[in-house]
Scaffold this motif. Structure first.
Motif, PDB file in Angstrom:
ATOM      1  N   ILE A  36       0.765  -1.217   0.088  1.00  0.00           N
ATOM      2  CA  ILE A  36       0.053   0.095   0.040  1.00  0.00           C
ATOM      3  C   ILE A  36       0.875   1.292  -0.102  1.00  0.00           C
ATOM      4  N   ASP A  37       0.810   2.009  -1.196  1.00  0.00           N
ATOM      5  CA  ASP A  37       1.794   3.226  -1.164  1.00  0.00           C
ATOM      6  C   ASP A  37       1.360   4.330  -2.064  1.00  0.00           C
ATOM      7  N   HIS A  38       2.066   5.450  -2.039  1.00  0.00           N
ATOM      8  CA  HIS A  38       1.593   6.699  -2.784  1.00  0.00           C
ATOM      9  C   HIS A  38       3.106   6.872  -3.635  1.00  0.00           C
ATOM     10  N   HIS A  39       4.165   6.133  -3.890  1.00  0.00           N
ATOM     11  CA  HIS A  39       5.136   6.635  -4.555  1.00  0.00           C
ATOM     12  C   HIS A  39       5.234   6.415  -6.031  1.00  0.00           C
ATOM     13  N   LYS A  40       5.382   7.258  -6.677  1.00  0.00           N
ATOM     14  CA  LYS A  40       5.430   7.185  -8.306  1.00  0.00           C
ATOM     15  C   LYS A  40       6.246   6.221  -8.580  1.00  0.00           C
ATOM     16  N   SER A  41       7.397   6.014  -7.833  1.00  0.00           N
ATOM     17  CA  SER A  41       8.404   4.964  -8.374  1.00  0.00           C
ATOM     18  C   SER A  41       7.934   3.624  -7.832  1.00  0.00           C
ATOM     19  N   VAL A  98      -1.684   1.153  -5.155  1.00  0.00           N
ATOM     20  CA  VAL A  98      -0.744   2.475  -5.049  1.00  0.00           C
ATOM     21  C   VAL A  98      -1.503   3.557  -5.818  1.00  0.00           C
ATOM     22  N   ASP A  99      -1.718   4.532  -5.077  1.00  0.00           N
ATOM     23  CA  ASP A  99      -2.254   5.975  -5.504  1.00  0.00           C
ATOM     24  C   ASP A  99      -1.298   7.020  -5.236  1.00  0.00           C
ATOM     25  N   THR A 100      -0.867   7.320  -6.691  1.00  0.00           N
ATOM     26  CA  THR A 100       0.201   8.324  -6.615  1.00  0.00           C
ATOM     27  C   THR A 100      -0.506   9.700  -6.624  1.00  0.00           C
ATOM     28  N   GLU A 101      -1.659   9.980  -6.434  1.00  0.00           N
ATOM     29  CA  GLU A 101      -2.419  11.185  -6.141  1.00  0.00           C
ATOM     30  C   GLU A 101      -2.771  11.385  -4.708  1.00  0.00           C
ATOM     31  N   ALA A 102      -2.655  10.340  -4.203  1.00  0.00           N
ATOM     32  CA  ALA A 102      -2.517  10.618  -2.642  1.00  0.00           C
ATOM     33  C   ALA A 102      -1.436  11.500  -2.102  1.00  0.00           C
ATOM     34  N   SER A 103      -1.869  12.277  -1.143  1.00  0.00           N
ATOM     35  CA  SER A 103      -0.817  13.010  -0.537  1.00  0.00           C
ATOM     36  C   SER A 103       0.305  12.334   0.295  1.00  0.00           C
ATOM     37  N   THR A 142       1.988  20.458  -3.116  1.00  0.00           N
ATOM     38  CA  THR A 142       0.807  20.289  -4.235  1.00  0.00           C
ATOM     39  C   THR A 142       0.006  19.261  -4.102  1.00  0.00           C
ATOM     40  N   SER A 143       0.641  18.229  -3.406  1.00  0.00           N
ATOM     41  CA  SER A 143      -0.171  17.011  -3.406  1.00  0.00           C
ATOM     42  C   SER A 143      -1.347  17.131  -2.341  1.00  0.00           C
ATOM     43  N   THR A 144      -1.319  18.253  -1.696  1.00  0.00           N
ATOM     44  CA  THR A 144      -2.635  18.414  -0.791  1.00  0.00           C
ATOM     45  C   THR A 144      -3.864  18.810  -1.593  1.00  0.00           C
ATOM     46  N   SER A 145      -4.915  17.769  -1.315  1.00  0.00           N
ATOM     47  CA  SER A 145      -6.126  18.130  -2.193  1.00  0.00           C
ATOM     48  C   SER A 145      -7.374  18.274  -1.137  1.00  0.00           C
ATOM     49  N   SER A 146      -8.407  18.319  -1.945  1.00  0.00           N
ATOM     50  CA  SER A 146      -9.785  18.664  -0.954  1.00  0.00           C
ATOM     51  C   SER A 146      -9.977  17.387  -0.220  1.00  0.00           C
ATOM     52  N   ILE A 160      -5.322   6.103  16.692  1.00  0.00           N
ATOM     53  CA  ILE A 160      -5.377   5.703  15.125  1.00  0.00           C
ATOM     54  C   ILE A 160      -5.721   7.103  14.597  1.00  0.00           C
ATOM     55  N   ALA A 161      -6.261   8.023  14.842  1.00  0.00           N
ATOM     56  CA  ALA A 161      -6.688   9.132  14.124  1.00  0.00           C
ATOM     57  C   ALA A 161      -5.242  10.115  14.528  1.00  0.00           C
ATOM     58  N   GLY A 162      -4.591  10.101  15.522  1.00  0.00           N
ATOM     59  CA  GLY A 162      -3.222  11.042  15.649  1.00  0.00           C
ATOM     60  C   GLY A 162      -2.137  10.336  14.807  1.00  0.00           C
ATOM     61  N   CYS A 163      -2.349   9.126  14.530  1.00  0.00           N
ATOM     62  CA  CYS A 163      -1.117   8.534  13.637  1.00  0.00           C
ATOM     63  C   CYS A 163      -1.509   8.853  12.141  1.00  0.00           C
ATOM     64  N   ILE A 164      -2.568   8.933  11.532  1.00  0.00           N
ATOM     65  CA  ILE A 164      -2.927   9.113  10.354  1.00  0.00           C
ATOM     66  C   ILE A 164      -2.631  10.893  10.126  1.00  0.00           C
ATOM     67  N   TYR A 165      -3.095  11.620  11.078  1.00  0.00           N
ATOM     68  CA  TYR A 165      -3.039  12.919  10.935  1.00  0.00           C
ATOM     69  C   TYR A 165      -1.691  13.325  10.911  1.00  0.00           C
ATOM     70  N   SER A 166      -0.714  12.610  11.661  1.00  0.00           N
ATOM     71  CA  SER A 166       1.036  12.991  11.617  1.00  0.00           C
ATOM     72  C   SER A 166       1.398  12.798  10.219  1.00  0.00           C
ATOM     73  N   GLY A 167       0.997  11.583   9.752  1.00  0.00           N
ATOM     74  CA  GLY A 167       1.655  11.294   8.440  1.00  0.00           C
ATOM     75  C   GLY A 167       1.090  12.112   7.305  1.00  0.00           C
ATOM     76  N   ILE A 168      -0.190  12.505   7.214  1.00  0.00           N
ATOM     77  CA  ILE A 168      -0.636  13.382   6.512  1.00  0.00           C
ATOM     78  C   ILE A 168       0.136  14.888   6.764  1.00  0.00           C
ATOM     79  N   VAL A 169       0.208  15.254   7.772  1.00  0.00           N
ATOM     80  CA  VAL A 169       0.720  16.642   7.886  1.00  0.00           C
ATOM     81  C   VAL A 169       2.292  16.216   7.697  1.00  0.00           C
ATOM     82  N   PHE A 170       2.907  15.173   8.142  1.00  0.00           N
ATOM     83  CA  PHE A 170       4.203  15.357   7.756  1.00  0.00           C
ATOM     84  C   PHE A 170       4.596  15.202   6.065  1.00  0.00           C
TER      85      PHE A 170
END
Ligand code: AMP
Ligand code: MN
Ligand code: MN
Length: 326
Positions: free
Chosen positions: A112-117, A127-132, A173-177, A155-165
């Protein structure tokens, strides 16, 4: 679209993860905020639903101790033989570092990943390369069950941390609605989002600040300032009293120089082995450059590890980047 044909449906991944089989979750070597947050959130959601999941990560930088992992992270697998092994935030199997063999030898391998490579190295891939961030994908998997879990705050704190990081605090620019909608839901739970942001982005050790100063003094520019680069030898790093893993924020300062379209920072991890970090904007794809040196990443943030002399490596990288600046 950021999805490739070889992805399975998220629903299928979800079914198998919550099917009661034992699970190990790991992420890339030198784990960052997204790697830690994604691995822990996924495993905690499985456990919150009465399943059995463990998280195995390499030791990570002290700043990430602010991520509310609730003690779930282990560094060694011991005798544990999971039925399912999930790699998160990891572009290829090699990047699993010390957990690569265990992953490779598992019955069901999920990527499960979002890297273009990403190399689609799992039996099941999403793999979703559009995901932030990978955490944004994890939110898609567990978001709808959060309110029913008694460990939802963690769980929420962990997910939020990863998104913020991974979004640099919702700046990239990877930030979306979709990113912001997820953050908006997550922040309803109890975790210290202000402390998470400030610890990850606004604190550094005294010695790391000195190294930043040295890297800035070493800065050079090319192509009328469109390329900004710097480097540090092991000796220079040691003279600041720090180690090579305390230098990860330096590249962002180089990219911050006005007019810079591509920034490169090369630093010696061990004698003759150099880490290359790159950041870019507009049409400059540093992931392609990193991949040509055996590394990977995203279009605007990528890296590789190369052996050789510092000057030779810098020269080669800069030649590749220059080809993209017209
Ligand atoms: P960094 O410059 O280390 O912050 O990395 C930027 C991006 O490139 C991250 O998404 C990393 O996962 C990726 N990356 C960095 N180094 C490597 C490498 N040696 N191989 C593959 N991907 C890398
Ligand atoms: Mn990562
Ligand atoms: Mn990531």
């Amino acid at each position: 679209m950021g999805l490739k044909m070889s992805n399975v449906a998220l629903k299928e991944i979800k079914e198998i993860i919550f099917s009661g089989r034992s699970i190990a979750v790991s992420a890339h070597t030198s784990p960052d905020g997204d790697a830690i947050g994604a691995a822990c959130a996924l495993a905690m959601a499985v456990n919150g639903r009465g399943g059995y999941a463990k998280v195995f990560l390499e030791k990570y930088a002290d700043v990430f101790n602010v991520i509310p992992v609730n003690g779930i992270v282990e560094n060694e697998m011991g005798e544990f033989k999971p039925e399912i092994y999930i790699a998160v935030d990891c572009g290829d199997m090699e990047r699993l570092g010390g957990f690569k063999e265990a992953f490779a030898g598992s019955k069901i391998r999920i990527n499960i990943d979002h890297h273009k490579s990403n190399t689609y190295f799992g039996d099941l891939n999403y793999v979703d390369t559009e995901a932030s961030s990978t955490c944004e994908i994890i939110y898609k998997i567990v978001g709808d069950m959060l309110s029913s879990l008694n460990n939802a705050d963690y769980i929420a704190g962990c997910i939020y941390s990863g998104i913020v990081f991974d979004t640099g605090g919702f700046r990239h620019t990877s930030t979306s609605s979709i990113t912001l909608a997820a953050a908006s839901e997550l922040i309803k739970y109890k975790f210290d989002f202000s402390k998470i942001y400030n610890t990850i982005f606004n604190t550094r050790k005294f010695e790391e600040a000195k190294a930043l100063g040295r890297a800035i003094l070493n800065m050079e520019k090319l192509a009328g300032g469109e390329i900004v680069y710097s480097s540090m030898s092991q000796e220079e790093i040691k003279s600041c009293g720090t180690e090579s893993d305390g230098l990860s924020e330096i590249i962002n300062y180089l990219k911050g120089i006005s007019g810079c379209k591509a920034a490169v920072f090369v630093y010696e991890k061990s004698t003759g082995v150099f880490k290359v970090s790159m950041r870019s904007e507009d049409d400059v794809d540093v992931s392609a450059v990193a991949q040509s040196f055996g590394g990977g990443g995203h279009a605007k943030a990528a890296g590789c590890t190369v052996e050789g002399s510092k000057k030779e490596i810098l020269d080669k990288i800069i030649v590749e980047i220059s080809k993209q600046l017209t």
